[in-house]
Scaffold this active site. Structure first.
Site, short mmCIF file in Angstrom:
data_model
loop_
_atom_site.label_atom_id
_atom_site.label_comp_id
_atom_site.label_asym_id
_atom_site.label_seq_id
_atom_site.Cartn_x
_atom_site.Cartn_y
_atom_site.Cartn_z
N CYS A 1 0.82 -1.22 0.00
CA CYS A 1 0.00 0.00 0.00
C CYS A 1 0.85 1.26 0.00
O CYS A 1 1.93 1.29 0.60
CB CYS A 1 -0.86 0.05 1.24
SG CYS A 1 -1.87 -1.42 1.48
N ARG B 1 4.80 0.29 -6.23
CA ARG B 1 4.78 -0.59 -5.06
C ARG B 1 3.78 -1.73 -5.22
O ARG B 1 3.83 -2.69 -4.45
CB ARG B 1 4.40 0.22 -3.81
CG ARG B 1 5.43 1.27 -3.45
CD ARG B 1 4.85 2.28 -2.49
NE ARG B 1 4.68 1.74 -1.16
CZ ARG B 1 5.55 1.86 -0.17
NH1 ARG B 1 6.67 2.51 -0.37
NH2 ARG B 1 5.31 1.36 1.02
N TRP C 1 -3.10 -2.51 -1.49
CA TRP C 1 -2.75 -3.88 -1.89
C TRP C 1 -3.52 -4.78 -0.92
O TRP C 1 -3.21 -4.82 0.28
CB TRP C 1 -1.24 -4.08 -1.75
CG TRP C 1 -0.73 -5.38 -2.28
CD1 TRP C 1 -0.50 -5.71 -3.58
CD2 TRP C 1 -0.38 -6.54 -1.51
NE1 TRP C 1 -0.03 -7.00 -3.67
CE2 TRP C 1 0.04 -7.52 -2.42
CE3 TRP C 1 -0.40 -6.84 -0.15
CZ2 TRP C 1 0.46 -8.79 -2.01
CZ3 TRP C 1 0.02 -8.10 0.27
CH2 TRP C 1 0.44 -9.05 -0.66
N ASN D 1 -1.28 1.32 5.82
CA ASN D 1 -0.43 0.28 5.25
C ASN D 1 -0.02 -0.62 6.39
O ASN D 1 0.48 -0.14 7.40
CB ASN D 1 0.81 0.94 4.60
CG ASN D 1 1.79 -0.09 4.06
OD1 ASN D 1 1.47 -1.27 3.96
ND2 ASN D 1 2.98 0.37 3.70
N GLY D 2 -0.27 -1.93 6.27
CA GLY D 2 0.10 -2.85 7.34
C GLY D 2 -1.06 -3.75 7.68
O GLY D 2 -2.02 -3.86 6.92
N GLU E 1 16.38 -18.21 -9.21
CA GLU E 1 16.07 -16.81 -9.50
C GLU E 1 15.42 -16.68 -10.88
O GLU E 1 14.46 -15.92 -11.06
CB GLU E 1 17.37 -15.98 -9.40
CG GLU E 1 17.31 -14.57 -9.95
CD GLU E 1 16.32 -13.64 -9.25
OE1 GLU E 1 15.67 -14.07 -8.28
OE2 GLU E 1 16.19 -12.49 -9.69
N LYS F 1 11.72 -15.16 -11.57
CA LYS F 1 11.51 -14.04 -12.49
C LYS F 1 10.45 -14.40 -13.52
O LYS F 1 9.59 -13.60 -13.83
CB LYS F 1 12.82 -13.66 -13.20
CG LYS F 1 13.79 -12.87 -12.36
CD LYS F 1 13.34 -11.43 -12.21
CE LYS F 1 13.99 -10.74 -11.03
NZ LYS F 1 13.65 -11.23 -9.72
N GLU G 1 6.85 -14.68 -11.88
CA GLU G 1 6.24 -13.45 -11.38
C GLU G 1 5.91 -12.47 -12.51
O GLU G 1 4.97 -11.70 -12.40
CB GLU G 1 7.12 -12.78 -10.32
CG GLU G 1 8.39 -12.18 -10.82
CD GLU G 1 9.20 -11.49 -9.71
OE1 GLU G 1 8.60 -10.91 -8.80
OE2 GLU G 1 10.44 -11.55 -9.78
N HIS H 1 14.48 -36.93 -8.79
CA HIS H 1 13.79 -37.35 -7.55
C HIS H 1 12.34 -36.88 -7.55
O HIS H 1 11.73 -36.79 -6.50
CB HIS H 1 14.55 -36.81 -6.33
CG HIS H 1 15.93 -37.36 -6.24
ND1 HIS H 1 16.17 -38.68 -5.89
CD2 HIS H 1 17.14 -36.81 -6.50
CE1 HIS H 1 17.48 -38.90 -5.92
NE2 HIS H 1 18.09 -37.78 -6.31
N LYS I 1 6.08 -4.14 -4.24
CA LYS I 1 7.52 -3.91 -4.27
C LYS I 1 8.14 -4.07 -2.89
O LYS I 1 9.17 -4.67 -2.73
CB LYS I 1 7.80 -2.51 -4.84
CG LYS I 1 9.28 -2.15 -4.94
CD LYS I 1 9.98 -3.02 -5.97
CE LYS I 1 11.45 -2.75 -6.08
NZ LYS I 1 12.14 -3.89 -6.72
C1 F6R Z 1 11.36 -10.72 -6.90
C2 F6R Z 1 11.50 -9.76 -5.83
C3 F6R Z 1 11.13 -10.19 -4.47
C4 F6R Z 1 11.98 -9.47 -3.41
C5 F6R Z 1 11.49 -9.83 -2.01
C6 F6R Z 1 12.35 -9.22 -0.93
O1 F6R Z 1 11.78 -10.20 -8.13
O2 F6R Z 1 11.87 -8.63 -6.06
O3 F6R Z 1 11.19 -11.57 -4.33
O4 F6R Z 1 13.31 -9.85 -3.59
O5 F6R Z 1 10.15 -9.39 -1.85
O6 F6R Z 1 12.32 -7.83 -0.98
P1 F6R Z 1 13.47 -6.97 -0.31
O7 F6R Z 1 14.72 -7.25 -1.04
O8 F6R Z 1 13.02 -5.55 -0.45
O9 F6R Z 1 13.54 -7.41 1.12
#
Ligand code: F6R
Length: 608
Positions: free
Chosen positions: A2, A27, A75, A99-100, A480, A484, A487, A503, A603
């Protein structure tokens, strides 16, 4: 997650709030709203589900007047992303954005309903509006009513309030979730982060946990939980956040991928003196000779940076490493010994789970170090040692440049650990430093493979499942890559240790499933090739990412071989991260998904 904005000034608030909310779009959100108080004290609000353009359309039809107001991008956590659940929530002349998560909201809601409150949403936030309204109805002054309201809340929050009849006042409070106050000549603002405030303000005050701010046209008064006045420093708006623009790129993610050589150079120059080839030991103020074990805690992509680092700490410094995702670490009954280094990796420095782990380790008396990209973040302020990544503001929800800078930082820290512990000789250290300094150039070369990787993306885009495999540090990069892809393009993707495939997951393999293999010509090459053969034997569509030596050894039997730049094994994970990003980016573009703000994602994940 949020976004919160607030403004009290001389100009119409709603258009300014909308502009500031647009800067918080990165965000991630699924509904939005604004409330204003006009000069006569009337409180009015406008909300809409979906993107900000829906809210903008509504505001066009039913404008909100007044120079004081609050705004929000939501969000969804409690209740679907509908207009009724969108913030601001109101009760008897109080409007609040949040937010929270308020953990005790059910108990509060029952108590408030028993006192006559009628609820219009499923959110935890609406309880805050009713609670404050009931305190005010008892005749408490605003500050007392706010302190009593905040005192009853359990959980994490950043809040902004507006009040009917008080065009001269806004309030803001935080516990857990970040919040800042922006100061300008003609207005005072509230914002979730500096990015929202940057174009409008000259200075920023970051609120501390437990702060309550009463914001007037002429400035701000900040109080702690007990109502004692506090002084918080005002800092100049960081330059970098003012210039968070896409430039000539179609998406922030594309821009951020292309920025990687430059930001890697910045990050490396913080840890290495390029002229002498020496590590800047002062910037890693940890004596690894006295560290018995390292624990690394992070979430998502940052966790995968930690996974690569585990190989580095083990091989370069002979250090035992525990690695955990933060949401698990925070509730484990692990032994936290004082002679361990607790390392936290986070782009935002605000991720709720990682922050909770940092506080857990702090309580246990451990030495704390945070690898963070936002130097004003809560983690940076609470960790004893800050190891900054100098990636600049990252707007794309999917982390790219922050990830490679996390890797570069952790590589330098692992080298320092090896030097401190005498597990690598000065000569070997110099060689490895020299290799690390090559990373920006090799990453630039990897970016030049974009056209090739665009073709790879065309093969992946129609798939419904993709597998990524690798061994050693390439296993982390495979994980990773899968994250990517899923998502950004919403294609189901899984990363596996190459040796683990047989396995179970190999059952997924058929001629519709692309299997992306990260296979540089390193010590694991022959083993990974055996695993590729197992896949090929079952009709799997292998896409191998290797280097020149690897390509020569693989020959031309495979459907696709992408030849990555030749990189020393030490820094190969930094280089092979780039094709992962470009494949996911171009697959998402082909599939028409929202690259910078993928569905359901945020974000900065400031709730548990
Ligand atoms: C994926 C991505 C997330 C963040 C995760 C941690 O592309 O960006 O998986 O890596 O939410 O966020 P931070 O690094 O801000 O703690």
């Amino acid at each position: 997650m949020c976004g919160i904005v607030g403004i009290i000034g001389d100009e119409a608030a709603a258009p300014l709030l909308l502009d500031a909310l647009k800067r918080l779009e990165y965000r991630g959100y699924d509904s939005a709203g604004i409330a204003t108080v006009d000069e006569a004290g009337a409180l009015a609000r406008c909300r809409a589900s979906g993107k900000l353009r829906n809210l903008e359309r509504r505001l066009g039809a039913e404008p909100l007047t007044g120079t004081t107001g609050i705004g929000h991008t939501r969000w969804a956590t409690h209740g679907a992303p509908t207009e009724d659940n969108a913030h601001p929530h109101t009760a008897d002349g109080v409007a609040v954005v949040h937010n929270g998560i308020i953990e005790n909201f059910r108990a509060l809601r029952t108590m408030l309903a028993a006192n006559g409150a009628t609820f219009h949403s499923e959110t935890d936030t609406e309880t805050i509006a009713h609670l404050l309204a009931q305190h005010l109805a008892r005749g408490e002054d605003v500050k007392t009513a706010l302190l009593n309201t905040l005192g009853a809340l359990e959980g994490a929050y950043a809040l902004a309030f507006a009040f009917a009849g008080r065009p001269d006042l806004l309030a803001a409070a935080r516990v857990g979730s970040p919040l800042a106050i922006g100061l300008a000549e003609d207005c005072v603002m509230i914002g979730s982060d500096a990015i929202a405030l940057a174009p409008f303000c000259d200075e920023i005050i970051y609120l501390e946990d437990g702060d309550l701010a009463l914001v007037g046209r002429d400035g701000v008064s900040i109080y702690d939980r007990n109502g004692e006045i506090q002084s918080r420093p005002a800092m100049p708006v960081p330059m970098e956040v003012s210039v968070a623009e896409k430039g000539n790129f179609r998406h922030f993610m594309a821009k951020e991928i292309h920025e990687q050589p430059e930001v890697l150079t910045h990050t490396l120059s913080h840890y290495i003196d390029a002229a002498s080839g020496e590590l800047r030991a002062d910037n890693v103020p940890i004596d690894f000779a006295s560290v018995r074990r390292v624990s690394i805690t992070a979430c998502g992509t940052a966790y995968y940076a930690g996974l690569v680092a585990r190989y580095w700490f083990e091989s370069l410094a002979g250090l035992p490493v525990d690695l955990d995702v933060a949401s698990e670490f925070r509730y484990r009954s692990q032994v936290l010994a004082p002679d361990e280094l607790a390392l936290f990796v986070s782009q935002s420095g605000e991720t709720a789970d990682t922050l909770a782990c940092l506080r857990k380790c702090k309580e246990a008396g451990q030495q704390l170090a945070a690898v963070v990209n936002v130097r004003t973040s809560t983690m940076a302020r609470e960790a004893g040692i800050v190891l900054p990544t100098l990636a600049g503001v990252e707007i794309g929800v999917a982390s790219t440049k922050a990830f490679v800078c996390q890797l570069a930082t952790l590589a330098a820290v692992a080298l320092k650990a090896g030097v401190d512990r005498g597990t690598i000789s000065p000569d070997r250290a110099r060689t490895l430093v020299g290799e690390l300094l090559e990373a920006p150039r090799l990453v630039a070369e990897a970016i030049r493979l974009e056209a090739v990787l665009q073709r790879t993306a065309r093969r992946i885009a129609p798939a419904t499942t993709a597998l990524y495999i690798g061994r050693g540090p390439s296993f982390a990069i495979a994980l990773e890559g899968a994250l990517k892809l899923k998502e950004l393009s919403y294609i189901h993707a899984e990363g596996y240790a190459a040796g683990e495939l047989k396995h179970g997951p190999i059952a997924l393999v058929d001629d519709n499933v692309p299997v992306i293999v990260v296979v540089p010509h390193d010590e694991f090459f022959a083993k990974t090739v055996s695993n590729m053969e197992e896949v090929a034997a079952r009709g799997g569509r292998i896409i191998a990412l290797t280097d020149r030596a690897g390509a020569a050894a693989l020959g031309d039997a495979l459907e696709e071989v992408v030849v990555m730049p030749d990189a020393p094994a030490f820094i190969a994970p930094i280089v092979s991260a780039v094709p992962m990003q470009l494949i996911a980016y171009h697959t998402a573009v082909l599939n028409g998904t929202d690259v910078d703000q993928p569905r359901n994602l945020a974000k900065s994940v400031t709730v548990e």
